[in-house]
Design an enzyme around this catalytic site. Structure first.
Site, PDB file in Angstrom:
ATOM      1  N   ASP A  11     -63.666 105.527  51.162  1.00 22.94           N
ATOM      2  CA  ASP A  11     -63.095 106.315  52.250  1.00 22.94           C
ATOM      3  C   ASP A  11     -63.755 105.871  53.552  1.00 22.94           C
ATOM      4  OD1 ASP A  11     -65.618 107.429  52.235  1.00 22.94           O
ATOM      5  OD2 ASP A  11     -65.003 109.352  51.384  1.00 22.94           O
ATOM      6  N   CYS A  65     -67.701 105.060  53.961  1.00 25.71           N
ATOM      7  CA  CYS A  65     -68.361 104.161  53.009  1.00 25.71           C
ATOM      8  C   CYS A  65     -69.574 103.442  53.617  1.00 25.71           C
ATOM      9  CB  CYS A  65     -67.374 103.181  52.382  1.00 25.71           C
ATOM     10  SG  CYS A  65     -66.797 101.890  53.463  1.00 25.71           S
ATOM     11  N   HIS A  97     -64.960  97.826  54.221  1.00 29.58           N
ATOM     12  CA  HIS A  97     -65.480  98.537  53.050  1.00 29.58           C
ATOM     13  C   HIS A  97     -66.793  97.881  52.595  1.00 29.58           C
ATOM     14  CE1 HIS A  97     -65.611 100.928  49.454  1.00 29.58           C
ATOM     15  NE2 HIS A  97     -65.873  99.829  48.765  1.00 29.58           N
TER      16      HIS A  97
END
Length: 301
Positions: free
Chosen positions: A75, A78, A288
């Site tokens: 999400d 992160c 990410h």
């Protein structure tokens, strides 16, 4: 789309199927169990695109230093999740800035000077009054200090890992800690902004942070960036520097898509203080982050 640069059509379809299967408990975990790093790479990057080949080379380089990887829940928190988990996993003492008696007075002190902080957006609680924001953020800061202290006092590595895993399975506490980190970033940004305005030396990233049209001062940074982290966006590159300064940690990142360039291993900040601890993350796209674990024995020696 940007995604197409990294994955061929077959891989994109597989990922869509994977996303449909997110009911499995593994994908709900904030930090998944560790997995052999090259096994993970082979599972994720089977294609023959130039990008896939570069990713495999990148993972091979990381595998020279670390044996395993832990997948971080994807999400918009992160970067916080990966950084804080790594910091707590290796914590042996409470950082100096967390020991300060004034630490928990930070919201009250800042709110007394900057009325605009009442526009801070608490997680899932928009429109809170000034006093409530002060009380709530103070609770988050107290929780951060308590958890850091408790975990740093655990001597056994297995017990420490278990404590970290348990904390990152408690959603309420976990997200409260991220709110604390965001507020610490705001405090650091205010300090840097004021230092620059008074003619003192500041790190280069601080100029870049406030050179953006959307964050020319701390108020704009809060309104246009910090308030949105975790909701509609994650941390941008320049904000990774700010997070590192707020925690007084060096964040070392293997940027896999930059393999074979000078930016493959990037440090935030790039001129860290010698006594700052180092945490290591992995990213495939600067959006990410996952974490490498189990440093290889020969590397440790």
């Amino acid at each position: 789309s940007e995604e197409d640069i990294y994955r061929d059509e077959e891989e994109i379809e597989r990922e869509k199927i994977l996303l449909c299967e997110t009911n499995s408990s593994e994908y709900k975990l904030s930090v998944s169990p560790e997995m052999d790093i090259m096994e993970y790479c082979r599972k994720e990057w089977k294609g023959n695109t130039p990008a896939a080949k570069r990713m495999r080379k990148g993972y091979e380089a990381v595998a020279q230093k670390f044996a395993s990887i832990r997948r971080i829940r994807g999400d918009n928190y992160c970067a916080f999740r990966a950084t804080l988990f790594q910091a707590l996993s290796q914590a042996t003492q409470l950082p100096r800035w967390l020991q300060s008696e004034d630490f928990t007075m930070l919201p009250e002190n800042l709110l007394s000077k900057y009325d605009w902080i009442k526009q801070w957006q608490l997680r899932q609680k928009p429109g809170k009054r000034m006093g409530e924001i002060n009380d709530e953020i103070k609770e988050y800061l107290i929780l951060l200090r308590k958890k850091w202290k408790n975990i740093s006092e655990i001597k056994g590595p297995l017990e420490k890992q278990e404590a970290c895993d348990k904390l990152f399975k408690n959603e309420e506490e976990e997200y409260s800690l991220y709110e604390a980190l965001k507020f610490l970033m705001l405090n650091t940004a205010i300090e840097l902004y004021n230092a620059d305005k008074s003619g003192r030396r500041v790190p280069v990233f601080s100029w870049l942070l406030f050179a953006r049209d959307t964050s020319s001062n701390p108020f704009q940074l809060m309104r246009n960036h910090l308030n949105h982290i975790g909701h509609s966006g994650g941390l941008e590159q320049v904000e990774m520097f700010l997070l590192a300064y707020a925690l007084q940690y060096t964040i070392q990142v293997y940027r896999l898509y930059k393999y074979s360039t000078d930016e493959f291993i990037t440090l935030y900040p790039n001129d860290p203080e010698e006594d700052w601890p180092v945490v290591t993350l992995i990213t495939e796209d600067d959006r990410h982050y996952n974490i490498p674990v189990r440093m290889c024995q020969e590397t440790m020696l």
